[in-house]
Design an enzyme around this catalytic site. Structure first.
Site, PDB file in Angstrom:
ATOM      1  N   PRO A 159      59.696 102.183  -4.917  1.00 44.31           N
ATOM      2  CA  PRO A 159      60.442 101.238  -4.083  1.00 44.31           C
ATOM      3  C   PRO A 159      59.487 100.408  -3.221  1.00 44.31           C
ATOM      4  CG  PRO A 159      61.342 103.463  -3.942  1.00 44.31           C
ATOM      5  CD  PRO A 159      60.003 103.573  -4.596  1.00 44.31           C
ATOM      6  N   GLU A 230      63.442  90.698 -13.177  1.00 41.09           N
ATOM      7  CA  GLU A 230      64.613  90.161 -12.464  1.00 41.09           C
ATOM      8  C   GLU A 230      64.091  89.569 -11.169  1.00 41.09           C
ATOM      9  OE1 GLU A 230      67.665  89.929 -13.495  1.00 41.09           O
ATOM     10  OE2 GLU A 230      67.608  91.210 -15.274  1.00 41.09           O
ATOM     11  N   CYS A 264      69.368  88.065  -3.959  1.00 37.61           N
ATOM     12  CA  CYS A 264      68.835  87.154  -4.980  1.00 37.61           C
ATOM     13  C   CYS A 264      69.903  86.159  -5.407  1.00 37.61           C
ATOM     14  CB  CYS A 264      68.341  87.953  -6.174  1.00 37.61           C
ATOM     15  SG  CYS A 264      69.581  89.051  -6.852  1.00 37.61           S
ATOM     16  N   GLU A 362      63.160  79.376  -2.883  1.00 34.27           N
ATOM     17  CA  GLU A 362      64.065  80.422  -2.400  1.00 34.27           C
ATOM     18  C   GLU A 362      63.900  80.576  -0.888  1.00 34.27           C
ATOM     19  OE1 GLU A 362      63.338  84.557  -3.579  1.00 34.27           O
ATOM     20  OE2 GLU A 362      65.445  84.632  -4.175  1.00 34.27           O
TER      21      GLU A 362
HETATM   22  P1  NAD Z   1      57.874  91.096  -4.054  1.00 41.83           P
HETATM   23  O1  NAD Z   1      57.646  90.405  -5.325  1.00 41.83           O
HETATM   24  O2  NAD Z   1      57.007  90.760  -2.909  1.00 41.83           O
HETATM   25  O3  NAD Z   1      57.722  92.681  -4.237  1.00 41.83           O
HETATM   26  C1  NAD Z   1      58.551  93.426  -5.092  1.00 41.83           C
HETATM   27  C2  NAD Z   1      57.875  94.734  -5.454  1.00 41.83           C
HETATM   28  O4  NAD Z   1      56.693  94.473  -6.198  1.00 41.83           O
HETATM   29  C3  NAD Z   1      57.426  95.588  -4.269  1.00 41.83           C
HETATM   30  O5  NAD Z   1      57.727  96.927  -4.559  1.00 41.83           O
HETATM   31  C4  NAD Z   1      55.920  95.372  -4.244  1.00 41.83           C
HETATM   32  O6  NAD Z   1      55.210  96.461  -3.703  1.00 41.83           O
HETATM   33  C5  NAD Z   1      55.611  95.233  -5.712  1.00 41.83           C
HETATM   34  N1  NAD Z   1      54.382  94.494  -6.057  1.00 41.83           N
HETATM   35  C6  NAD Z   1      53.729  93.555  -5.329  1.00 41.83           C
HETATM   36  N2  NAD Z   1      52.659  93.089  -6.022  1.00 41.83           N
HETATM   37  C7  NAD Z   1      52.644  93.744  -7.209  1.00 41.83           C
HETATM   38  C8  NAD Z   1      51.814  93.692  -8.357  1.00 41.83           C
HETATM   39  N3  NAD Z   1      50.764  92.859  -8.439  1.00 41.83           N
HETATM   40  N4  NAD Z   1      52.102  94.492  -9.404  1.00 41.83           N
HETATM   41  C9  NAD Z   1      53.163  95.315  -9.368  1.00 41.83           C
HETATM   42  N5  NAD Z   1      53.989  95.419  -8.303  1.00 41.83           N
HETATM   43  C10 NAD Z   1      53.752  94.632  -7.234  1.00 41.83           C
HETATM   44  O7  NAD Z   1      59.409  90.860  -3.705  1.00 41.83           O
HETATM   45  P2  NAD Z   1      60.158  91.258  -2.377  1.00 41.83           P
HETATM   46  O8  NAD Z   1      59.767  90.310  -1.304  1.00 41.83           O
HETATM   47  O9  NAD Z   1      60.050  92.725  -2.152  1.00 41.83           O
HETATM   48  O10 NAD Z   1      61.685  90.995  -2.802  1.00 41.83           O
HETATM   49  C11 NAD Z   1      62.336  89.801  -2.627  1.00 41.83           C
HETATM   50  C12 NAD Z   1      62.444  89.063  -3.943  1.00 41.83           C
HETATM   51  O11 NAD Z   1      63.141  89.842  -4.893  1.00 41.83           O
HETATM   52  C13 NAD Z   1      63.229  87.775  -3.838  1.00 41.83           C
HETATM   53  O12 NAD Z   1      62.567  86.768  -4.520  1.00 41.83           O
HETATM   54  C14 NAD Z   1      64.546  88.102  -4.511  1.00 41.83           C
HETATM   55  O13 NAD Z   1      65.229  86.995  -5.032  1.00 41.83           O
HETATM   56  C15 NAD Z   1      64.102  89.037  -5.572  1.00 41.83           C
HETATM   57  N6  NAD Z   1      65.224  89.831  -6.066  1.00 41.83           N
HETATM   58  C16 NAD Z   1      65.699  89.608  -7.314  1.00 41.83           C
HETATM   59  C17 NAD Z   1      66.797  90.321  -7.784  1.00 41.83           C
HETATM   60  C18 NAD Z   1      67.370  90.079  -9.149  1.00 41.83           C
HETATM   61  O14 NAD Z   1      68.152  90.890  -9.613  1.00 41.83           O
HETATM   62  N7  NAD Z   1      67.038  88.994  -9.821  1.00 41.83           N
HETATM   63  C19 NAD Z   1      67.394  91.272  -6.959  1.00 41.83           C
HETATM   64  C20 NAD Z   1      66.874  91.460  -5.699  1.00 41.83           C
HETATM   65  C21 NAD Z   1      65.782  90.752  -5.251  1.00 41.83           C
END
Ligand code: NAD
Length: 480
Positions: A159, A230, A264, A362
């Protein structure tokens, strides 16, 4: 050296929790252990896996209050936390049914040769890495993990580091189901942890931003594993002149501000027929002004604090840029610091255009920019003028009148005369279009099937190699 990550409390603004990021060795060992146990998990009948997942659901139900309390601290909101836990409980039962259907016995299918029949079996990816974001921390941690487990995969789950307080309770729920404990490992960590996970998994499910999603996609390609991505959205709503403006303004207000806009699929752009745009805007502003902040008590109001520090900057920058370029704030518009948390009331903007970041990137906050349109073609052009394609909404007097517009939108799910229905009806199979995602639907029956590779068995009834393999005699198919 263990790497500590300090976690900020969104209601107080101060770090009050620390996690230790799983190191590379720990991730490699965890993936190895999961891979070793996965084949026995997959070899069981699907009903046994469903039994284990239902038992996990029972454990979640037993720990509901504790989970909700942790999520409240993680996200600074109460009823959304309750909703998250409850939605996971219902999703487990639904996904068990999809899994049982996916493994239903099938009759061998005939081919062009009456002596050859095709059947097959379903082979899950051994270890699936699941990486999730902070906006619905519990629900999005499990949305891919549960179907992957039911398919017969083992899951390595991480998470978000922004909202990790619920992880120990989730681990306790897993530990209460012995069969599951061997095939679901939950680790703590950040982007670096996630990157290592991609390198050791056989498939990755990633929910998060487009920027990180692209990095995950590139890494997955490098390791030659499938990536189910996603990502973000910039969902439009179109309000036609025939729409019920009272219903549309209520739905759009809700869809733009639910979870403080940290969804999202929240509505982030509103296009309204010029004939009714002022009437619509006035109705929306009046309703937006009735919405209260969940402050000072978490049980107050509807709008919680902006969860992530980084998001506060994004929201502020977009607002400032829009106003500098001529946008008019009709209500809201000021980020308030209350008790250390950052809050924004529902903010309605007019005078916006597509040169502004608030219309192109966004926002992930409770901002509702409204732009008039002249005719259906212009509405569709504006709605499709985006790199995103997650979901959308269309309002008209009847669903039949809205449907032709809905069919022209470049988005994976369109709600008609409502918003965000995809979040409420996960039975609806959908794909994310354009930069909003990649891979099979995680809604509906494909949520399970996408983790299953099909091994075809092409069975010849009579044994032996036929002479024409050597002498050039035409096959039956070629004779036709
Ligand atoms: P984020 O991309 O910053 O991080 C998401 C996850 O990725 C975190 O657990 C983070 O630790 C991990 N992460 C970061 N760098 C990584 C890498 N290089 N390799 C692997 N994992 C890595 O996103 P966020 O700020 O946590 O979430 C918000 C975003 O999520 C928004 O853009 C939102 O629209 C999107 N979102 C999409 C959906 C969907 O179903 N399409 C649902 C919810 C949120």
């Amino acid at each position: 050296m263990p790497r500590e990550i300090h976690v900020r409390n969104p209601r107080t603004g101060t770090p009050d929790h620390t996690i230790v990021a799983a190191g590379d060795d720990e991730i490699i060992a965890a993936a190895g252990a999961l891979r070793a146990r996965q084949s026995a998990w997959a070899a069981q009948p699907v009903e046994r896996r469903a039994e284990a997942l239902r038992a996990f659901g029972d454990a979640v139900a037993r720990h509901r209050d504790e989970l909700v309390a942790r999520l409240e601290t993680d996200t600074g909101r109460r009823w959304v936390s309750q909703l998250e836990v409850d939605s996971v409980l219902t999703s487990i039962e639904r996904t068990c049914r999809y899994a049982e259907a996916a493994f239903a016995p099938e009759d061998p299918a005939p081919t062009a040769d009456p002596d050859v029949h095709v059947t097959g079996d379903l082979v899950p990816y051994p270890v699936v890495a699941v990486i999730s974001p902070w906006n619905f921390p519990f629900q999005l941690a499990l949305i891919d993990a549960v179907p992957a487990l039911l398919a017969g995969s083992a899951v390595l789950l991480k998470p978000s580091e922004v909202t990790p307080r619920f992880i120990p309770v989730l681990r306790a729920c897993v530990a209460e189901v012995e069969e599951l404990a061997g095939v679901l490992t939950v680790v703590e960590g950040d982007g670096a942890t996630g990157a290592t996970m991609v390198a050791v998994a056989d498939a990755v499910c990633f929910t998060g931003s487009v920027r990180t999603g692209r990095a995950v996609g590139r890494a997955a390609a490098e390791h030659f594993i499938p990536a189910f991505l996603e990502l973000g959205g910039k969902d439009p709503a179109i309000v036609t002149a025939s729409a019920d403006l009272d219903a549309a303004s209520s739905a759009i207000l809700w869809g733009s501000t639910i979870n403080s806009g940290h969804s999202c699929m929240s509505i982030e752009r509103v296009y309204v027929d010029h004939a009714v745009v002022e009437e619509f805007t006035e109705a929306l502003v009046a309703k937006a002004e009735q919405v209260e902040l969940a402050y000072p008590d978490i049980g107050d109001g509807q709008i919680g604090p902006i969860i992530s520090d980084a998001q506060v900057d994004v929201i502020r920058e977009q607002l400032e840029e829009a106003v500098a370029k001529g946008a008019v704030i009709r209500t809201g518009g000021t980020i308030q610091y209350l008790g250390g948390g950052a809050y924004l009331r529902p903010t309605v903007l007019t005078g916006v255009d597509h040169s502004m970041r608030v219309m192109r990137e966004e926002t992930f906050g409770p901002i509702i920019p409204i732009m008039p349109f002249d005719g259906e073609d212009e509405a569709v052009t504006l709605a499709n003028d985006t790199e995103f394609g997650l979901s959308a909404a269309v309002f008209a007097a009847t669903a039949e009148q809205a449907a032709p517009v809905a069919h022209r939108l470049e988005a994976g799910a369109v709600s008609v005369n409502d918003v965000c229905l995809t979040g409420m009806f996960p039975e609806a199979e959908k794909n994310s279009f354009k930069s909003s995602g990649l891979g099979a639907s995680r809604m509906g029956p494909p949520s399970v099937r996408r983790f299953l590779r099909r091994r075809a068995l092409l069975m010849r009834g009579s044994a032996g190699i036929r002479p024409w393999y050597y002498d050039g005699t035409p096959t039956q198919t070629e004779e036709r």
